[in-house]
Design an enzyme around this catalytic site. Structure first.
Site, PDB file in Angstrom:
ATOM      1  N   GLU A 126       1.184   6.957   4.119  1.00 20.41           N
ATOM      2  CA  GLU A 126       0.715   7.130   2.733  1.00 20.41           C
ATOM      3  C   GLU A 126       0.591   8.604   2.367  1.00 20.41           C
ATOM      4  O   GLU A 126      -0.441   9.045   1.873  1.00 20.41           O
ATOM      5  CB  GLU A 126      -0.605   6.391   2.499  1.00 20.41           C
ATOM      6  CG  GLU A 126      -0.400   4.909   2.222  1.00 20.41           C
ATOM      7  CD  GLU A 126      -1.542   4.288   1.411  1.00 20.41           C
ATOM      8  OE1 GLU A 126      -1.410   4.270   0.171  1.00 20.41           O
ATOM      9  OE2 GLU A 126      -2.519   3.839   2.002  1.00 20.41           O
ATOM     10  N   ASP A 238      -0.019   2.340  10.448  1.00 25.75           N
ATOM     11  CA  ASP A 238      -0.918   1.433   9.739  1.00 25.75           C
ATOM     12  C   ASP A 238      -0.215   0.081   9.680  1.00 25.75           C
ATOM     13  O   ASP A 238       0.747  -0.080   8.941  1.00 25.75           O
ATOM     14  CB  ASP A 238      -1.197   1.993   8.341  1.00 25.75           C
ATOM     15  CG  ASP A 238      -2.066   1.057   7.508  1.00 25.75           C
ATOM     16  OD1 ASP A 238      -2.432  -0.032   8.000  1.00 25.75           O
ATOM     17  OD2 ASP A 238      -2.361   1.418   6.355  1.00 25.75           O
ATOM     18  N   ASP A 309      -5.072   0.180  12.312  1.00 26.01           N
ATOM     19  CA  ASP A 309      -4.185   1.270  12.738  1.00 26.01           C
ATOM     20  C   ASP A 309      -4.191   1.312  14.260  1.00 26.01           C
ATOM     21  O   ASP A 309      -5.268   1.339  14.862  1.00 26.01           O
ATOM     22  CB  ASP A 309      -4.696   2.616  12.201  1.00 26.01           C
ATOM     23  CG  ASP A 309      -4.859   2.608  10.685  1.00 26.01           C
ATOM     24  OD1 ASP A 309      -3.909   3.013   9.989  1.00 26.01           O
ATOM     25  OD2 ASP A 309      -5.931   2.171  10.210  1.00 26.01           O
ATOM     26  N   ASP A 338      -9.393   6.677   3.461  1.00 21.71           N
ATOM     27  CA  ASP A 338     -10.121   5.456   3.827  1.00 21.71           C
ATOM     28  C   ASP A 338      -9.805   5.020   5.263  1.00 21.71           C
ATOM     29  O   ASP A 338     -10.418   4.088   5.768  1.00 21.71           O
ATOM     30  CB  ASP A 338      -9.877   4.317   2.822  1.00 21.71           C
ATOM     31  CG  ASP A 338      -8.431   4.167   2.400  1.00 21.71           C
ATOM     32  OD1 ASP A 338      -7.597   5.010   2.792  1.00 21.71           O
ATOM     33  OD2 ASP A 338      -8.125   3.208   1.672  1.00 21.71           O
TER      34      ASP A 338
END
Length: 348
Positions: A126, A238, A309, A338
């Site tokens: 991300e 992730d 993760d 997060d």
DNA sequence: ATGGTCGGTGGCCGA
């Protein structure tokens, strides 16, 4: 030793040997090469990556020489003594995975974290940035090369490394899902690393859940070729799946929900059949060890989250693993992602 | 804690 991780033909063989034993003064090494510019370049590269160790005693002023760590402004002195990969500490190798939820917003935290933990390789998810805007320069200043595959607004994956990065591969080999930047692979120090950002899946009724299942099935096919590989391999990132009831705070309420669904667990089991170990669980069997906490419900403050993760390693790499932790401190910082990083250490 | 908070974007989406 790989020529890219040593001096190869830049210096005569006896000096290569001496570098691994009693060490060589910088001035002596430089004079021994007929391509000094290339040699000096390689010296700094190896110093940065930790392969080369520098001892300094300021022309005999110090009784005990001190180790000089690499920094962007560090310079070598003629009487500095150079050692090549002889300390067992230098073979300690550290890798990490971290969903950073925007590399641009997180960059100050990432740079601070890199300095503190000094990992050899970091897989990011991300990043949310197009390749042209990826902070290559800032990471270079921090001592890291990077390869990346990004897009506007969503997704984006990257691999950072203190060592040379080889055989970069973006996306799936069979061309699946080219419009989403969720997969990147590379080889560092002889270890093949696959970095993945698995789709979140929203709700079981949504098309996004089917996409998640399809994506995961493709992922299994993608890494099938590493089955029974004799060289070190890891897939990390992730996964957006909590493997067991120990990996989330309220398993009863999450039953059959996205991230804790039987279909997801079946796929994860299929992936792990490719002789892969969840490194964190090699060292820590406690429940309630999470890598992600919901911003919206203030999950971190309530100690409510999920372990989604992880680092999955084949037997070759697993056998050299010394530790694997989740760095919850990074999640406790100001303006955190997060997700928290997962870190593993090896004696390669 | 069934609501809320982040991050990116450019008018709401994705997590």
């Amino acid at each position: 030793m790989d020529p890219k991780e040593s001096f190869g033909n830049l210096i005569p063989d006896p000096l290569n040997k001496k570098l691994q034993q009693e060490g060589v003064p910088f001035s002596e090494l430089r004079q021994a090469s007929n391509v000094p510019e290339k040699l000096v370049e390689q010296i700094y590269r190896l110093w940065r990556s930790g392969t080369l160790r520098i001892e300094r005693n300021w022309n005999g002023i110090l009784d005990q020489p001190s180790n000089i760590p690499y920094s962007n402004s560090a310079c070598l002195l003629p009487d500095d003594r150079l050692y090549l990969g002889i300390s067992s500490l230098l073979h300690c190798w550290k890798i990490a995975t971290w969903n950073v939820n925007s590399i641009r917003t997180r960059l100050p935290l990432i740079l601070q974290w890199l300095k503190e933990h000094n990992p050899d390789v970091v897989c990011l998810q991300e990043t949310k940035v197009e390749d042209a805007q990826f902070p290559v320069w800032e990471l270079q200043q921090a001592g890291y090369e990077s390869v990346f595959s990004g897009q506007k607004s969503y997704n984006g994956v990257a691999i950072l490394s203190k060592h040379p990065i080889r055989d970069e591969q973006r996306g799936f080999r069979n061309g699946y899902d080219p419009e989403n930047a969720r997969l990147i692979a590379a080889t560092v120090s002889g270890v093949r690393i696959v970095n993945v950002y698995v789709p979140q899946g929203q709700t079981t009724e949504s098309e996004k859940f089917q996409y998640k299942l399809n994506f995961f099935a493709e992922l299994i096919q993608e890494i099938r070729k590493y089955r029974k590989s004799e060289s070190a391999f890891a897939i990390m990132g992730d996964f957006n799946i909590a493997p067991t009831a120990e990996d989330l705070s309220d398993p009863a309420s999450m039953r059959n929900k996205v991230s804790f669904h039987p279909e997801e667990h079946a796929l994860l089991a299929e992936l792990k059949e490719i002789e892969l170990s969840d490194l964190f669980r090699k060292f820590d069997q406690r429940s309630g060890q999470f890598s992600w906490w919901d911003f919206r419900t203030r999950g971190f403050e309530r100690d409510a989250g999920m372990r989604i993760d992880y680092i999955l390693a084949n037997s070759v790499l697993t056998s050299s693993c010394q530790a694997c932790i989740i760095d919850t401190e990074a999640r406790a910082q100001d303006r955190p992602s997060d997700h928290a990083p997962v870190i593993a250490e090896f004696n390669l």
